[in-house]
Design a protein around this motif. Structure first.
Motif, PDB file in Angstrom:
ATOM      1  N   PHE A 154       0.849  -1.185   0.000  1.00 29.41           N
ATOM      2  CA  PHE A 154       0.000   0.000   0.000  1.00 29.41           C
ATOM      3  C   PHE A 154       0.887   1.237   0.000  1.00 29.41           C
ATOM      4  CE2 PHE A 154      -3.023  -3.126   1.553  1.00 29.41           C
ATOM      5  CZ  PHE A 154      -4.183  -2.737   0.894  1.00 29.41           C
ATOM      6  N   ARG A 155       0.493   2.220  -0.788  1.00 33.03           N
ATOM      7  CA  ARG A 155       1.248   3.473  -0.867  1.00 33.03           C
ATOM      8  C   ARG A 155       0.259   4.615  -1.067  1.00 33.03           C
ATOM      9  NH1 ARG A 155       2.427   1.306  -6.093  1.00 33.03           N
ATOM     10  NH2 ARG A 155       2.491  -0.633  -4.909  1.00 33.03           N
ATOM     11  N   TYR A 156       0.724   5.826  -0.708  1.00 33.66           N
ATOM     12  CA  TYR A 156      -0.110   7.018  -0.851  1.00 33.66           C
ATOM     13  C   TYR A 156       0.257   7.701  -2.153  1.00 33.66           C
ATOM     14  CZ  TYR A 156      -1.351   6.287   4.009  1.00 33.66           C
ATOM     15  OH  TYR A 156      -1.818   5.741   5.182  1.00 33.66           O
ATOM     16  N   PHE A 157      -0.679   7.728  -3.095  1.00 34.15           N
ATOM     17  CA  PHE A 157      -0.418   8.413  -4.363  1.00 34.15           C
ATOM     18  C   PHE A 157      -0.568   9.919  -4.185  1.00 34.15           C
ATOM     19  CE2 PHE A 157      -2.009   4.323  -6.412  1.00 34.15           C
ATOM     20  CZ  PHE A 157      -0.767   3.968  -6.915  1.00 34.15           C
ATOM     21  N   MET A 158       0.117  10.651  -5.054  1.00 39.69           N
ATOM     22  CA  MET A 158      -0.082  12.098  -5.144  1.00 39.69           C
ATOM     23  C   MET A 158      -1.129  12.347  -6.222  1.00 39.69           C
ATOM     24  SD  MET A 158       2.101  13.452  -3.052  1.00 39.69           S
ATOM     25  CE  MET A 158       2.717  15.066  -3.465  1.00 39.69           C
ATOM     26  N   THR A 159      -1.995  13.322  -5.971  1.00 36.60           N
ATOM     27  CA  THR A 159      -2.941  13.704  -7.020  1.00 36.60           C
ATOM     28  C   THR A 159      -2.170  14.529  -8.055  1.00 36.60           C
ATOM     29  OG1 THR A 159      -3.537  15.774  -5.949  1.00 36.60           O
ATOM     30  CG2 THR A 159      -4.831  13.828  -5.340  1.00 36.60           C
ATOM     31  N   PRO A 160      -2.725  14.674  -9.270  1.00 33.79           N
ATOM     32  CA  PRO A 160      -2.039  15.486 -10.284  1.00 33.79           C
ATOM     33  C   PRO A 160      -1.765  16.908  -9.785  1.00 33.79           C
ATOM     34  CG  PRO A 160      -3.794  14.204 -11.288  1.00 33.79           C
ATOM     35  CD  PRO A 160      -3.916  14.000  -9.802  1.00 33.79           C
ATOM     36  N   SER A 161      -2.603  17.409  -8.868  1.00 30.05           N
ATOM     37  CA  SER A 161      -2.394  18.766  -8.359  1.00 30.05           C
ATOM     38  C   SER A 161      -1.380  18.800  -7.212  1.00 30.05           C
ATOM     39  CB  SER A 161      -3.723  19.370  -7.914  1.00 30.05           C
ATOM     40  OG  SER A 161      -4.316  18.578  -6.912  1.00 30.05           O
ATOM     41  N   GLY A 162      -0.805  17.649  -6.862  1.00 31.54           N
ATOM     42  CA  GLY A 162       0.292  17.631  -5.901  1.00 31.54           C
ATOM     43  C   GLY A 162      -0.093  17.395  -4.449  1.00 31.54           C
ATOM     44  N   HIS A 163      -1.328  16.956  -4.204  1.00 29.77           N
ATOM     45  CA  HIS A 163      -1.734  16.624  -2.834  1.00 29.77           C
ATOM     46  C   HIS A 163      -1.585  15.134  -2.578  1.00 29.77           C
ATOM     47  CE1 HIS A 163      -3.940  20.418  -3.633  1.00 29.77           C
ATOM     48  NE2 HIS A 163      -3.542  20.676  -2.396  1.00 29.77           N
ATOM     49  N   MET A 164      -1.150  14.779  -1.377  1.00 28.64           N
ATOM     50  CA  MET A 164      -1.073  13.348  -1.055  1.00 28.64           C
ATOM     51  C   MET A 164      -2.453  12.852  -0.640  1.00 28.64           C
ATOM     52  SD  MET A 164       1.600  11.345   1.374  1.00 28.64           S
ATOM     53  CE  MET A 164       0.671  11.411   2.872  1.00 28.64           C
ATOM     54  N   MET A 165      -2.873  11.743  -1.197  1.00 27.81           N
ATOM     55  CA  MET A 165      -4.188  11.200  -0.848  1.00 27.81           C
ATOM     56  C   MET A 165      -4.137  10.639   0.579  1.00 27.81           C
ATOM     57  SD  MET A 165      -5.171   9.366  -4.464  1.00 27.81           S
ATOM     58  CE  MET A 165      -6.927   9.243  -4.118  1.00 27.81           C
ATOM     59  N   SER A 166      -5.280  10.649   1.266  1.00 23.55           N
ATOM     60  CA  SER A 166      -5.310  10.119   2.640  1.00 23.55           C
ATOM     61  C   SER A 166      -5.663   8.636   2.661  1.00 23.55           C
ATOM     62  CB  SER A 166      -6.300  10.913   3.498  1.00 23.55           C
ATOM     63  OG  SER A 166      -7.624  10.742   3.022  1.00 23.55           O
ATOM     64  N   VAL A 167      -6.002   8.101   1.489  1.00 24.45           N
ATOM     65  CA  VAL A 167      -6.291   6.679   1.338  1.00 24.45           C
ATOM     66  C   VAL A 167      -5.054   6.055   0.698  1.00 24.45           C
ATOM     67  CG1 VAL A 167      -7.805   5.005   0.205  1.00 24.45           C
ATOM     68  CG2 VAL A 167      -8.726   7.213   0.952  1.00 24.45           C
ATOM     69  N   SER A 168      -4.571   4.926   1.231  1.00 23.27           N
ATOM     70  CA  SER A 168      -3.445   4.264   0.565  1.00 23.27           C
ATOM     71  C   SER A 168      -3.987   3.161  -0.333  1.00 23.27           C
ATOM     72  CB  SER A 168      -2.423   3.742   1.565  1.00 23.27           C
ATOM     73  OG  SER A 168      -3.024   2.863   2.472  1.00 23.27           O
ATOM     74  N   MET A 169      -3.223   2.858  -1.384  1.00 24.71           N
ATOM     75  CA  MET A 169      -3.762   1.996  -2.439  1.00 24.71           C
ATOM     76  C   MET A 169      -2.744   0.994  -2.955  1.00 24.71           C
ATOM     77  SD  MET A 169      -5.761   4.914  -4.643  1.00 24.71           S
ATOM     78  CE  MET A 169      -7.132   5.804  -3.898  1.00 24.71           C
ATOM     79  N   THR A 170      -3.271  -0.118  -3.439  1.00 24.58           N
ATOM     80  CA  THR A 170      -2.490  -1.025  -4.257  1.00 24.58           C
ATOM     81  C   THR A 170      -3.457  -1.657  -5.264  1.00 24.58           C
ATOM     82  OG1 THR A 170      -0.880  -2.840  -4.271  1.00 24.58           O
ATOM     83  CG2 THR A 170      -2.670  -3.024  -2.681  1.00 24.58           C
ATOM     84  N   ASN A 171      -2.972  -2.572  -6.076  1.00 27.97           N
ATOM     85  CA  ASN A 171      -3.799  -3.136  -7.142  1.00 27.97           C
ATOM     86  C   ASN A 171      -3.469  -4.600  -7.353  1.00 27.97           C
ATOM     87  OD1 ASN A 171      -5.143  -0.740  -8.783  1.00 27.97           O
ATOM     88  ND2 ASN A 171      -3.054  -0.061  -8.326  1.00 27.97           N
ATOM     89  N   CYS A 172      -4.420  -5.307  -7.960  1.00 26.63           N
ATOM     90  CA  CYS A 172      -4.107  -6.605  -8.546  1.00 26.63           C
ATOM     91  C   CYS A 172      -4.871  -6.712  -9.853  1.00 26.63           C
ATOM     92  CB  CYS A 172      -4.433  -7.749  -7.586  1.00 26.63           C
ATOM     93  SG  CYS A 172      -6.182  -7.948  -7.226  1.00 26.63           S
ATOM     94  N   GLY A 173      -4.427  -7.661 -10.689  1.00 22.66           N
ATOM     95  CA  GLY A 173      -5.050  -7.818 -12.002  1.00 22.66           C
ATOM     96  C   GLY A 173      -4.126  -7.320 -13.097  1.00 22.66           C
ATOM     97  N   GLN A 174      -4.601  -7.429 -14.329  1.00 20.24           N
ATOM     98  CA  GLN A 174      -3.787  -7.024 -15.484  1.00 20.24           C
ATOM     99  C   GLN A 174      -3.402  -5.555 -15.431  1.00 20.24           C
ATOM    100  OE1 GLN A 174      -6.543  -9.235 -18.129  1.00 20.24           O
ATOM    101  NE2 GLN A 174      -5.378  -8.128 -19.708  1.00 20.24           N
ATOM    102  N   LEU A 175      -4.315  -4.745 -14.898  1.00 18.22           N
ATOM    103  CA  LEU A 175      -4.087  -3.303 -14.870  1.00 18.22           C
ATOM    104  C   LEU A 175      -4.296  -2.752 -13.468  1.00 18.22           C
ATOM    105  CD1 LEU A 175      -6.101  -2.555 -18.090  1.00 18.22           C
ATOM    106  CD2 LEU A 175      -3.627  -2.257 -17.841  1.00 18.22           C
ATOM    107  N   GLY A 176      -3.501  -1.756 -13.134  1.00 17.36           N
ATOM    108  CA  GLY A 176      -3.648  -1.112 -11.831  1.00 17.36           C
ATOM    109  C   GLY A 176      -3.822   0.382 -12.002  1.00 17.36           C
ATOM    110  N   TRP A 177      -4.667   0.952 -11.166  1.00 14.44           N
ATOM    111  CA  TRP A 177      -4.945   2.392 -11.223  1.00 14.44           C
ATOM    112  C   TRP A 177      -3.873   3.137 -10.429  1.00 14.44           C
ATOM    113  CZ3 TRP A 177      -5.942   6.435  -7.874  1.00 14.44           C
ATOM    114  CH2 TRP A 177      -6.541   7.579  -8.429  1.00 14.44           C
ATOM    115  N   ILE A 178      -3.281   4.155 -11.035  1.00 13.40           N
ATOM    116  CA  ILE A 178      -2.292   4.970 -10.320  1.00 13.40           C
ATOM    117  C   ILE A 178      -2.564   6.456 -10.536  1.00 13.40           C
ATOM    118  CG2 ILE A 178      -0.521   3.158 -10.564  1.00 13.40           C
ATOM    119  CD1 ILE A 178       0.930   5.195 -12.485  1.00 13.40           C
TER     120      ILE A 178
END
Ligand code: MD6
Ligand code: FE
Length: 222
Positions: free
Chosen positions: A51-75
């Motif tokens: 799990f990691r905290y992504f930055m939004t395109p506007s440069g804010h760190m999200m408060s939800v941490s995320m990871t993925n499984c499957g052929q494609l992952g959302w980043i």
């Protein structure tokens, strides 16, 4: 003879459907019996793709941490929101989607009238008390004809379910451990979000005060 009031317990189906809007439904308790194995799979995935905290395109760190499984992952990063085949942290492919995840997503979708849903992406969100997800649309997928299946595990959360424009009023829905929402069709691009998570009692077998959310999506046409 005293009647055993619990004799029929195994036959009680703790599952029901709640319509939310056109082409959107809550399947209460649908994932409940599978929750321990789902959680175990989440832990296994997080060993390889933490799990990691992504930055939004506007440069804010999200408060939800995320990871993925499957052929494609959302980043998300400075370049924007998108799907990738590789985990940017490791450069490796995202972990394979477990069979139980696929089956659950497909069964839930068909309960809601969407047959043959084959997800190619599963985003795993992790919330701690205070984490929130701002109102957004899920529109990074190429194939918008397919529904989204979203599974809630752990602490309860208040889900905001809005309309096709950000300003439209939102329904507030409490999502608890084992609930699934499925939506597609005319609701596919509705705005939605999660209010700041409250602390609470975490359902067994979780030990930490967390909520997990699995969102299954079809990014590319089959
Ligand atoms: C969550 N869910 O429940 C966040 N998106 O934690 C989402 O953003 C979401 O539940 C699309 C469809 C269903 C969802
Ligand atoms: Fe979303």
């Amino acid at each position: 003879m005293i009647k055993d009031l619990f004799a029929d317990d195994d036959n009680i189906i703790r599952q029901w459907k709640e319509p939310l809007a056109k082409d959107a439904i809550i399947l209460r308790g649908f994932a409940y019996s599978k929750a321990p194995i789902l959680l175990q799979n989440i832990m296994d995935i997080a060993e390889n793709a933490p799990f990691r905290y992504f930055m939004t395109p506007s440069g804010h760190m999200m408060s939800v941490s995320m990871t993925n499984c499957g052929q494609l992952g959302w980043i998300s990063d400075k370049q924007g929101y998108r799907y990738t085949e590789n985990d940017p942290l490791s450069g490796q492919k995202w972990p394979k989607m477990p069979e139980i995840f696929q089956q659950l997503a497909q069964k839930a979708a068909s309960q809601a009238g969407f047959t043959d849903f084959i997800p190619d992406a599963c985003l795993i969100n992790r919330y701690h008390p205070g984490s929130r997800l701002n109102l957004h649309q899920d529109k990074n997928e190429i194939d918008l004809s397919q529904p989204i299946v979203s599974v809630s595990l752990g602490l309860p959360a208040t889900f905001l379910f809005g309309g096709l424009q950000r300003e439209y009023p939102c329904q507030r829905v409490l999502l608890t451990h084992g609930d699934i929402i499925v939506w597609g069709g005319s609701s596919r691009l509705r705005y939605h979000g999660i209010l700041p998570l409250k602390d609470g009692v975490t359902p067994w077998p979780l030990q930490d005060n967390v909520r997990y959310n699995l969102t299954f999506r079809r990014v590319f046409p089959v």
